[in-house]
Design a protein around this motif. Structure first.
Motif, short mmCIF file in Angstrom:
data_model
loop_
_atom_site.label_atom_id
_atom_site.label_comp_id
_atom_site.label_asym_id
_atom_site.label_seq_id
_atom_site.Cartn_x
_atom_site.Cartn_y
_atom_site.Cartn_z
N PRO A 32 0.84 -1.21 0.00
CA PRO A 32 0.00 0.00 0.00
C PRO A 32 0.88 1.26 0.00
O PRO A 32 2.01 1.22 0.47
CB PRO A 32 -0.79 -0.13 1.31
N PHE A 35 0.83 6.28 3.60
CA PHE A 35 -0.33 7.07 4.01
C PHE A 35 0.06 8.51 4.39
O PHE A 35 -0.62 9.46 4.06
CB PHE A 35 -1.02 6.43 5.22
N ASP A 36 1.16 8.62 5.13
CA ASP A 36 1.53 9.94 5.66
C ASP A 36 1.80 10.94 4.53
O ASP A 36 1.42 12.10 4.62
CB ASP A 36 2.77 9.81 6.56
N SER A 63 -6.09 -2.40 5.02
CA SER A 63 -5.08 -1.43 4.60
C SER A 63 -5.76 -0.12 4.17
O SER A 63 -5.38 0.96 4.62
CB SER A 63 -4.28 -2.04 3.45
N THR A 66 -7.57 1.56 7.29
CA THR A 66 -6.73 2.32 8.23
C THR A 66 -6.36 3.67 7.63
O THR A 66 -6.31 4.68 8.34
CB THR A 66 -5.44 1.55 8.60
N LYS A 70 -7.54 7.31 9.24
CA LYS A 70 -6.53 8.34 9.49
C LYS A 70 -6.90 9.64 8.78
O LYS A 70 -6.82 10.74 9.36
CB LYS A 70 -5.18 7.83 8.98
N LEU B 114 3.79 -6.05 7.52
CA LEU B 114 3.53 -4.67 7.93
C LEU B 114 4.60 -4.15 8.90
O LEU B 114 5.14 -4.90 9.69
CB LEU B 114 2.17 -4.57 8.62
N LYS B 117 4.54 0.58 12.80
CA LYS B 117 3.64 1.75 12.82
C LYS B 117 2.29 1.38 12.15
O LYS B 117 1.23 1.72 12.66
CB LYS B 117 4.31 2.90 12.07
N GLN B 118 2.41 0.68 11.02
CA GLN B 118 1.17 0.27 10.31
C GLN B 118 0.36 -0.69 11.18
O GLN B 118 -0.86 -0.61 11.23
CB GLN B 118 1.52 -0.42 8.99
N GLU B 121 -1.63 1.13 13.61
CA GLU B 121 -2.81 1.77 12.98
C GLU B 121 -3.94 0.75 12.78
O GLU B 121 -5.10 1.05 13.02
CB GLU B 121 -2.41 2.39 11.64
N VAL B 122 -3.55 -0.46 12.35
CA VAL B 122 -4.57 -1.50 12.15
C VAL B 122 -5.21 -1.86 13.50
O VAL B 122 -6.43 -2.00 13.60
CB VAL B 122 -3.94 -2.77 11.51
N TYR B 125 -7.67 0.72 14.50
CA TYR B 125 -8.89 0.61 13.67
C TYR B 125 -9.76 -0.57 14.11
O TYR B 125 -10.97 -0.44 14.28
CB TYR B 125 -8.46 0.49 12.20
N ASP B 160 -8.52 -9.75 8.43
CA ASP B 160 -9.66 -9.65 7.51
C ASP B 160 -10.09 -11.04 7.04
O ASP B 160 -9.97 -11.36 5.85
CB ASP B 160 -9.30 -8.78 6.30
#
Lengths: 377, 249
Positions: A32, A35-36, A63, A66, A70, B114, B117-118, B121-122, B125, B160
């Motif tokens: 992915p 994002f930042d 992915s 999130t 954000k 991942l 940091k990712q 985030e997951v 979420y 998922d």
């Protein structure tokens, strides 16, 4: 006007605001985008509103979610409206769900390092609490004992017999192995030294005295601390986790009488017997080394022990074993009842029971040895 | 439209040693369906779930996931199939020595590339999906039973999953929490397109979420009714099924 483009997204601006065009697969395993950097691009423009174009979007997973969470959080902070209706239905529903229950105030924990003084204070409070708990436990145990003497203690004799069997006969194999080896080690170490003075026969005195007065009781206690004390802590700890101890209390049954007492009695009764057995096995271990290394016959060896190791030494060892039995059972049961309500707490209780038992055994041994010196036995 | 059933169970016999729990079980679960396994206490519902998630090997019969036989696959393939499932156990089954954040992070670090940091985030979420935003650093012992269950669901959803298995999701929850969990299950099915298999005997939940179901009988040791819970309630002629669905004795 197109601001930035990649194979996953395109940022376009127009009079209607900023359009984020999502395309291709947004999956964790298909790299992915960062994002930042997308967020920075978008926030730099400070658009009036943001909408999406998802007709080229194919597969997606958490992915994409999130990233959108954000984006939405940042847009909310910067008062930029986001038109969620332009996203696919499934994504809209998940976003609604993610924002349905806001973060509870004060739920988030700031992980801060503790100042040294606070750490010392916490450790001191914890130690104080531990000692208070231990004293309360010993007090309850004492009242339990009084109830037992009056024949009012509530426990099942079947539990007592089971605990005796588990602590006694089941431990014989390991006691045999360790005691024979300890006797052999004592004899071997002594043999090297005594041979230099031609005093090999005194190996019997060394092994006999060492096993009877000290090593028999001590080794038995350490084995029982690791084997039975840890088992007591784990059993009672698991019962604590499963609320079985709460169930006993709410029925008005004292866990001290029902659970601790059979275990304590079992160890008090079996430890002296195991100690006698360990003494005998250790002496046999010494005899094996003496016969094979020093040409001392079994007859000479046992005659030497009979003549120079009086029974009082065996008595002291047996007394110590009884005391150690009380300490191992008390430490095991105390740590088990003190256990928290999780699987890791059970492991901690078992470890803590063994450490506490061994410390108590060594301290008690030192005290008894000094007392014996003072009394002159 | 996918034509292969997501889960296909044929001639399944489950046993503990010589004791047969259920025999000749035949049913299939379609993609995106909420499938209920119901029956009285002790009929083998949870045992069936343990077979479906790959924890127990069938005595006889086959379990196919997306047409792939679970027990004829190699160990690596089987682990790959199993990792695409999410399972919510009765008590949440969170690892007690880890925080909620670490509980959810474990499957992500094991099965994805991942960055830390990712992953964080997951985790944030997933916890927000189950209404536990901000509880990342709590240990399971520090939160309530209902919260543990929701955190268990967040962990089950970490990767998922294509199929979500629930073992008695409403057990131990108050009616409001139970209703919210039902809604959450439907939301997840609708938004993620996941297939959901639920073991339950909570009638309210069964009727609220179930598209299709089977009814296991402890005496006949097999399926005695198959169909949507509402249909079974309205048209079943079997007294055992009706007694169960009408709460009569």
């Amino acid at each position: 006007m197109t601001i930035e483009t990649s194979d996953k997204y395109q940022i376009n601006t127009s009079d209607e605001g900023l359009c984020l065009e999502l395309s291709g697969d947004w999956l964790f395993n298909t790299n992915p985008p960062d994002f930042d950097s997308i967020l920075q691009q978008i926030l730099k423009i400070t658009p009036e509103k943001i909408h999406f174009d998802c007709h080229k979007l194919q597969k997606w997973d958490s992915s994409l979610m999130t990233f959108l969470v954000k984006l939405l959080t940042n847009c909310k902070e910067n008062d930029i409206p986001v038109i969620l209706e332009t996203l696919p239905k499934g994504i809209q529903k998940l976003l609604q769900l993610a924002f349905a229950i806001p973060e509870r105030k004060g739920a988030h924990r700031a992980i801060l390092g503790q100042p040294v003084l606070a750490k010392i204070g916490n450790v001191t409070i914890e130690m104080h609490r531990n000692w208070s708990d231990l004293l309360a436990f010993v007090g309850e145990l004492f009242f339990g004992f009084l109830n037992f003497l009056r024949g009012r203690a509530r426990f099942r004799y079947s539990d007592l017999f089971f605990q005796i069997e588990a602590a006694g006969p089941s431990a014989l194999l390991i006691i045999t192995l360790i005691s024979v080896l300890i006797g052999m080690i004592l004899a071997f170490v002594g043999a090297v030294q005594l041979r230099m003075f031609g005093a090999e026969i005194f190996i019997a005195n060394l092994v006999g005295l060492g096993m009877a007065r000290e090593m028999g009781a001590m080794m038995t206690a350490i084995i029982m601390a690791g084997r039975t004390g840890a088992a007591y802590a784990a059993q009672l700890g698991t019962m604590q986790v499963n609320e079985e101890i709460d169930a006993l209390k709410t029925m008005g049954i004292s866990p001290i009488e029902f659970l601790v007492f059979p275990r304590l009695l079992a160890l008090c009764l079996t430890m002296p017997l195991l100690c006698i057995y360990a003494d005998f096995m250790g002496i046999i271990g010494g005899a094996i080394v003496s016969a094979t290394m020093l040409d001392i016959s079994f007859f000479q060896y046992f005659q030497q022990i009979q003549g120079f190791v009086p029974l009082k030494h065996f008595g002291i060892g047996i007394f110590k074993a009884g005391v150690f039995g009380v300490l191992v059972a008390t430490a095991g049961c105390f740590r088990g009842l003190q256990c928290g309500r999780s699987a890791s707490a059970v492991g901690f209780a078992a470890t803590s029971a063994v450490v506490t038992s061994i410390v108590l055994i060594i301290v008690a041994d030192a005290i008894i040895t000094i007392l014996c010196q003072l009394i002159g036995i | 439209m996918k034509t292969t059933p997501h889960l296909d169970i044929s001639n399944l016999t489950m046993a503990y040693g010589d004791v047969i729990i259920q025999k000749d079980l035949n049913f299939s679960v379609k993609h995106g369906e909420v499938f209920i396994i119901m029956g009285g206490s002790g009929c083998g519902k949870s045992t069936l779930l343990r077979h479906l998630v790959g924890l127990m090997e069938p005595s006889i019969g086959d379990i196919c996931v997306n047409g792939q036989n679970l027990w004829q696959a190699s160990i690596d393939e089987r682990n790959k199939i199993i990792s695409r499932n999410g399972v919510l156990y009765q008590g949440g089954a969170l690892w007690s020595s880890m925080t909620l954040s670490e509980n959810i992070a474990l499957p992500l670090t094991e099965y994805t590339d991942l960055q830390p940091k990712q992953i964080q985030e997951v985790i944030a979420y997933k916890l927000s999906l189950v209404g536990l935003a901000g509880f990342e650093d709590y240990y399971p012992s520090e939160i309530s039973g209902g919260m543990r269950k929701r955190a268990g669901l967040a962990r089950a959803m970490a990767l998922d999953p294509e199929i979500l298995f629930f073992d008695e999701p409403s057990a131990g929850l108050d009616p409001v929490s139970s209703r919210l969990l039902d809604d959450l299950i439907l939301e997840l099915r609708d938004s993620l397109g996941a297939t959901v298999v639920i073991v339950s005997h909570e009638l309210a939940s069964i009727f609220a979420v179930g598209d299709n179901s089977i009814f296991l009988d402890p005496e006949e040791k097999t399926i005695i009714a198959h169909g949507s819970p509402k249909e079974l309630h309205e048209s079943s002629t079997d007294q055992r099924v009706l007694r169960f669905l009408n709460r009569t004795t």
